[in-house]
Design a protein around this motif. Structure first.
Motif, PDB file in Angstrom:
ATOM      1  N   MET A 232      43.452  48.173  45.574  1.00  0.00           N
ATOM      2  CA  MET A 232      44.577  47.416  46.122  1.00  0.00           C
ATOM      3  C   MET A 232      44.357  45.947  46.358  1.00  0.00           C
ATOM      4  SD  MET A 232      46.615  50.100  46.692  1.00  0.00           S
ATOM      5  CE  MET A 232      47.924  49.042  47.636  1.00  0.00           C
ATOM      6  N   GLY A 233      43.160  45.599  46.112  1.00  0.00           N
ATOM      7  CA  GLY A 233      42.858  44.192  46.398  1.00  0.00           C
ATOM      8  C   GLY A 233      43.908  43.139  45.470  1.00  0.00           C
ATOM      9  N   MET A 234      43.618  43.594  44.176  1.00  0.00           N
ATOM     10  CA  MET A 234      44.153  42.448  43.127  1.00  0.00           C
ATOM     11  C   MET A 234      45.805  42.888  43.246  1.00  0.00           C
ATOM     12  SD  MET A 234      41.879  40.689  42.419  1.00  0.00           S
ATOM     13  CE  MET A 234      43.064  39.950  41.084  1.00  0.00           C
ATOM     14  N   ALA A 235      46.082  44.153  43.426  1.00  0.00           N
ATOM     15  CA  ALA A 235      47.568  44.293  43.493  1.00  0.00           C
ATOM     16  C   ALA A 235      48.294  43.392  44.684  1.00  0.00           C
ATOM     17  CB  ALA A 235      48.046  45.902  43.625  1.00  0.00           C
ATOM     18  N   ILE A 236      47.590  43.366  45.789  1.00  0.00           N
ATOM     19  CA  ILE A 236      48.144  42.499  46.902  1.00  0.00           C
ATOM     20  C   ILE A 236      48.082  41.303  46.469  1.00  0.00           C
ATOM     21  CG2 ILE A 236      47.502  42.045  49.305  1.00  0.00           C
ATOM     22  CD1 ILE A 236      46.394  44.690  49.717  1.00  0.00           C
ATOM     23  N   VAL A 237      47.087  40.839  45.733  1.00  0.00           N
ATOM     24  CA  VAL A 237      47.127  39.427  45.454  1.00  0.00           C
ATOM     25  C   VAL A 237      48.285  38.908  44.478  1.00  0.00           C
ATOM     26  CG1 VAL A 237      45.792  37.636  43.862  1.00  0.00           C
ATOM     27  CG2 VAL A 237      44.577  39.138  45.490  1.00  0.00           C
ATOM     28  N   HIS A 238      48.542  39.860  43.534  1.00  0.00           N
ATOM     29  CA  HIS A 238      49.737  39.797  42.808  1.00  0.00           C
ATOM     30  C   HIS A 238      50.924  39.658  43.370  1.00  0.00           C
ATOM     31  CE1 HIS A 238      52.723  40.856  39.731  1.00  0.00           C
ATOM     32  NE2 HIS A 238      51.834  40.056  38.739  1.00  0.00           N
ATOM     33  N   SER A 239      51.072  40.546  44.411  1.00  0.00           N
ATOM     34  CA  SER A 239      52.369  40.763  45.228  1.00  0.00           C
ATOM     35  C   SER A 239      52.535  39.350  46.128  1.00  0.00           C
ATOM     36  CB  SER A 239      52.258  41.955  46.193  1.00  0.00           C
ATOM     37  OG  SER A 239      53.395  41.884  47.076  1.00  0.00           O
ATOM     38  N   LEU A 240      51.562  39.127  46.686  1.00  0.00           N
ATOM     39  CA  LEU A 240      51.505  37.612  47.524  1.00  0.00           C
ATOM     40  C   LEU A 240      51.717  36.309  46.766  1.00  0.00           C
ATOM     41  CD1 LEU A 240      48.578  38.328  49.955  1.00  0.00           C
ATOM     42  CD2 LEU A 240      51.154  38.878  50.627  1.00  0.00           C
ATOM     43  N   VAL A 241      51.113  36.397  45.633  1.00  0.00           N
ATOM     44  CA  VAL A 241      51.444  35.205  44.485  1.00  0.00           C
ATOM     45  C   VAL A 241      53.189  35.231  44.197  1.00  0.00           C
ATOM     46  CG1 VAL A 241      50.994  34.147  42.418  1.00  0.00           C
ATOM     47  CG2 VAL A 241      49.192  35.102  43.846  1.00  0.00           C
ATOM     48  N   ALA A 242      53.357  36.485  43.969  1.00  0.00           N
ATOM     49  CA  ALA A 242      54.812  36.489  43.588  1.00  0.00           C
ATOM     50  C   ALA A 242      55.848  36.239  44.475  1.00  0.00           C
ATOM     51  CB  ALA A 242      54.989  37.961  43.004  1.00  0.00           C
ATOM     52  N   MET A 243      55.427  36.424  45.935  1.00  0.00           N
ATOM     53  CA  MET A 243      56.277  36.196  47.037  1.00  0.00           C
ATOM     54  C   MET A 243      56.466  34.863  47.165  1.00  0.00           C
ATOM     55  SD  MET A 243      55.050  38.806  50.079  1.00  0.00           S
ATOM     56  CE  MET A 243      56.072  38.204  51.210  1.00  0.00           C
ATOM     57  N   HIS A 244      55.171  33.915  46.639  1.00  0.00           N
ATOM     58  CA  HIS A 244      55.440  32.559  46.932  1.00  0.00           C
ATOM     59  C   HIS A 244      56.226  31.836  45.591  1.00  0.00           C
ATOM     60  CE1 HIS A 244      52.431  32.675  50.099  1.00  0.00           C
ATOM     61  NE2 HIS A 244      52.847  31.460  50.354  1.00  0.00           N
ATOM     62  N   GLY A 245      56.619  32.646  44.639  1.00  0.00           N
ATOM     63  CA  GLY A 245      57.171  31.913  43.590  1.00  0.00           C
ATOM     64  C   GLY A 245      56.355  31.706  42.537  1.00  0.00           C
ATOM     65  N   GLY A 246      55.050  31.950  42.682  1.00  0.00           N
ATOM     66  CA  GLY A 246      54.025  31.701  41.718  1.00  0.00           C
ATOM     67  C   GLY A 246      53.678  32.442  40.703  1.00  0.00           C
ATOM     68  N   LYS A 247      52.598  32.168  40.059  1.00  0.00           N
ATOM     69  CA  LYS A 247      51.814  32.863  38.904  1.00  0.00           C
ATOM     70  C   LYS A 247      50.660  33.157  38.761  1.00  0.00           C
ATOM     71  CE  LYS A 247      51.692  29.468  35.595  1.00  0.00           C
ATOM     72  NZ  LYS A 247      52.375  28.881  34.017  1.00  0.00           N
ATOM     73  N   ILE A 248      49.897  34.115  38.458  1.00  0.00           N
ATOM     74  CA  ILE A 248      48.421  34.114  38.368  1.00  0.00           C
ATOM     75  C   ILE A 248      48.118  34.541  36.837  1.00  0.00           C
ATOM     76  CG2 ILE A 248      48.540  36.650  38.816  1.00  0.00           C
ATOM     77  CD1 ILE A 248      45.854  36.169  40.352  1.00  0.00           C
ATOM     78  N   GLU A 249      47.173  33.952  36.318  1.00  0.00           N
ATOM     79  CA  GLU A 249      46.414  34.116  34.951  1.00  0.00           C
ATOM     80  C   GLU A 249      44.909  34.309  34.917  1.00  0.00           C
ATOM     81  OE1 GLU A 249      47.909  30.324  33.336  1.00  0.00           O
ATOM     82  OE2 GLU A 249      49.658  31.296  32.693  1.00  0.00           O
ATOM     83  N   ILE A 250      44.585  35.258  33.980  1.00  0.00           N
ATOM     84  CA  ILE A 250      43.173  35.263  33.923  1.00  0.00           C
ATOM     85  C   ILE A 250      42.622  35.025  32.597  1.00  0.00           C
ATOM     86  CG2 ILE A 250      41.463  37.462  34.025  1.00  0.00           C
ATOM     87  CD1 ILE A 250      43.724  38.866  35.420  1.00  0.00           C
ATOM     88  N   ASP A 251      41.612  34.367  32.643  1.00  0.00           N
ATOM     89  CA  ASP A 251      40.618  34.119  31.578  1.00  0.00           C
ATOM     90  C   ASP A 251      39.236  34.820  31.701  1.00  0.00           C
ATOM     91  OD1 ASP A 251      39.587  33.277  29.058  1.00  0.00           O
ATOM     92  OD2 ASP A 251      39.289  31.155  29.836  1.00  0.00           O
ATOM     93  N   THR A 252      38.714  35.639  30.862  1.00  0.00           N
ATOM     94  CA  THR A 252      37.755  36.660  31.089  1.00  0.00           C
ATOM     95  C   THR A 252      36.857  36.737  29.632  1.00  0.00           C
ATOM     96  OG1 THR A 252      36.718  38.521  32.311  1.00  0.00           O
ATOM     97  CG2 THR A 252      38.760  38.926  30.592  1.00  0.00           C
ATOM     98  N   GLY A 253      35.517  36.809  29.778  1.00  0.00           N
ATOM     99  CA  GLY A 253      34.659  37.192  28.789  1.00  0.00           C
ATOM    100  C   GLY A 253      33.251  37.504  29.181  1.00  0.00           C
ATOM    101  N   PRO A 254      32.376  37.536  28.471  1.00  0.00           N
ATOM    102  CA  PRO A 254      31.331  37.970  28.721  1.00  0.00           C
ATOM    103  C   PRO A 254      30.397  37.253  29.562  1.00  0.00           C
ATOM    104  CG  PRO A 254      31.103  37.558  26.330  1.00  0.00           C
ATOM    105  CD  PRO A 254      32.557  37.362  26.988  1.00  0.00           C
ATOM    106  N   HIS A 255      30.792  35.892  29.729  1.00  0.00           N
ATOM    107  CA  HIS A 255      30.189  34.847  30.570  1.00  0.00           C
ATOM    108  C   HIS A 255      30.853  34.775  31.783  1.00  0.00           C
ATOM    109  CE1 HIS A 255      27.344  34.545  27.254  1.00  0.00           C
ATOM    110  NE2 HIS A 255      28.316  34.151  26.485  1.00  0.00           N
ATOM    111  N   GLY A 256      31.686  35.605  32.304  1.00  0.00           N
ATOM    112  CA  GLY A 256      32.490  35.187  33.621  1.00  0.00           C
ATOM    113  C   GLY A 256      33.940  35.439  33.319  1.00  0.00           C
TER     114      GLY A 256
END
Length: 390
Positions: free
Chosen positions: A354-378
């Motif tokens: 639920m943690g990241m789903a809640i983050v996504h929901s709260l960001v959307a409520m603020h009219g914002g966006k969230i992006e992810i950049d991931t790889g083997p080093h972090g």
């Protein structure tokens, strides 16, 4: 001049001498622009796909013809500056808007290119090669700009579609979560109440006998865990309304860091906050706090002993606040990444998903966006929210 346009001009090596040739070609080729435009739209209407797009009747065709003549004229005359770049980029974006696939930009450009070269050969029988070379470079630049913005707008369209799909999924999951929480809450409260009564009776009759109270303590612990899970469901299913006030987002971040530092020390992970002067924004402080805390907690759990989790908060462009959380863990697996914001999906044995789903929901409520950049080093999470309330 835009960096992209300057790079393309440099790459095709359109020099000053060729620009002079293009400008000199204009008065000689301009009288033929109407015939080239007619030839162009004859080719358009000969193709069923492109013809189906241009169904606005004679008025639309006349506007397009005038625009094409102006495009040919400005292409030869220049200057090749930001105004030139913006006009060409609009063509690529327009193809995306009307749903016309990018190969038709190549075929359309070929009609113009062929018509230009035929006329140049007629008008320059002994010196056509340098003029043709200049025209080819110009049309390649035109095509590069159009395709660049076609790709950018296509990617943005796909991203918006994915966001709509994600939003629909979240709505469905929120409805399911609300119903599930409602059904579970009453029997859970009843079970806790009966367990408390049982514990009191055991203590009255047998005292503090650990062999008798240990099972009830274990049951109480599990009920407490179910209650926390239920609260997560409710936070996701029925997020309270935003309470927008002026807050220092830096102070919110500092508070989260202070709360999470003991966990970081326990796990042997360095936790740093790259502080800057206060950034005032109209946000819901509690929800911004939860966003940052969930992201940092996620980073701490992804990090191993000796790792590092960092928090950056900056004031972005266009009145936005940018929150970045990084870790140097092993990254998010490719099969997990598309589902990272999906409710109830977790790769952790004790996770609720639920943690990241809640983050996504709260960001959307603020009219914002969230992006992810991931790889083997972090992994890096970038959250952007408006600095001013809606």
């Amino acid at each position: 001049m835009s960096e992209f346009l300057a790079d393309v001009i440099s790459y095709v090596e359109l020099g000053e001498h060729e620009i002079v040739l293009l400008r000199a070609l204009h008065p000689r080729l301009a009288p033929h622009f109407p015939a080239i435009a007619e030839r162009f739209y004859d080719a358009v209407f000969a193709n069923p796909t492109t013809a189906a797009v241009l169904n606005g009747g004679p008025d639309q065709l006349e506007r397009l013809r005038v625009s094409l003549i102006e495009w040919m004229s400005s292409g030869l005359l220049g200057p090749y500056d930001d105004r030139f770049y913006e006009k060409r980029s609009r063509i690529g974006r327009r193809h995306v808007q009307i749903g016309l696939e990018q190969q038709y930009m190549f075929t359309a450009m070929n009609v113009v290119r062929t018509a230009y070269i035929e006329k140049i050969v007629e008008m320059y029988p002994h010196e056509a090669c340098p003029v043709v070379r200049a025209v080819n470079k110009l049309l390649d630049i035109e095509l590069a700009v159009m395709l660049h913005h076609y790709q950018l707008d296509s990617e943005e369209t796909l991203l918006q579609r994915e966001r709509r799909i994600q939003s629909d999924r979240l709505t469905a999951m929120q409805t399911l979560s609300a119903g599930l929480a409602h059904e579970v809450r009453n029997p859970l409260n009843a079970a806790r109440l009966q367990l408390e009564l049982l514990e009191r009776r055991i203590r009255r009759q047998f005292g503090e006998d650990s062999k008798l109270t240990e099972p009830t303590a274990l049951a109480n612990h599990e009920l407490e865990r179910l209650t926390n899970l239920l609260n997560d469901f409710l936070s996701f299913a029925r997020p309270p309304e935003l309470h927008i006030h002026e807050h220092d987002v830096i102070e919110i971040g500092r508070h989260v860091i202070d709360l999470e530092r003991p966990l970081a020390q326990q796990r042997g992970v360095a936790l740093t906050f790259h502080e800057v002067p206060p950034i005032m924004a109209q946000v819901d402080s509690g929800k911004i706090h939860q966003i940052i805390q969930n992201l940092i907690r996620n980073g701490l759990e992804a990090s191993t002993y000796g790792g590092h989790v960092g928090l950056w908060i900056t004031g972005g462009d266009s009145n936005t606040v940018h929150i970045r959380v990084t870790d140097d863990g092993v990254g998010i697996p490719g099969d997990v990444l598309p589902r990272i914001f999906e409710p109830f999906y977790s790769t952790k044995e004790t996770g609720t998903g639920m943690g990241m789903a809640i983050v996504h929901s709260l960001v959307a409520m603020h009219g914002g966006k969230i992006e992810i950049d991931t790889g083997p080093h972090g992994t890096r999470f970038d959250v952007t929210v408006p600095q001013r309330g809606n």
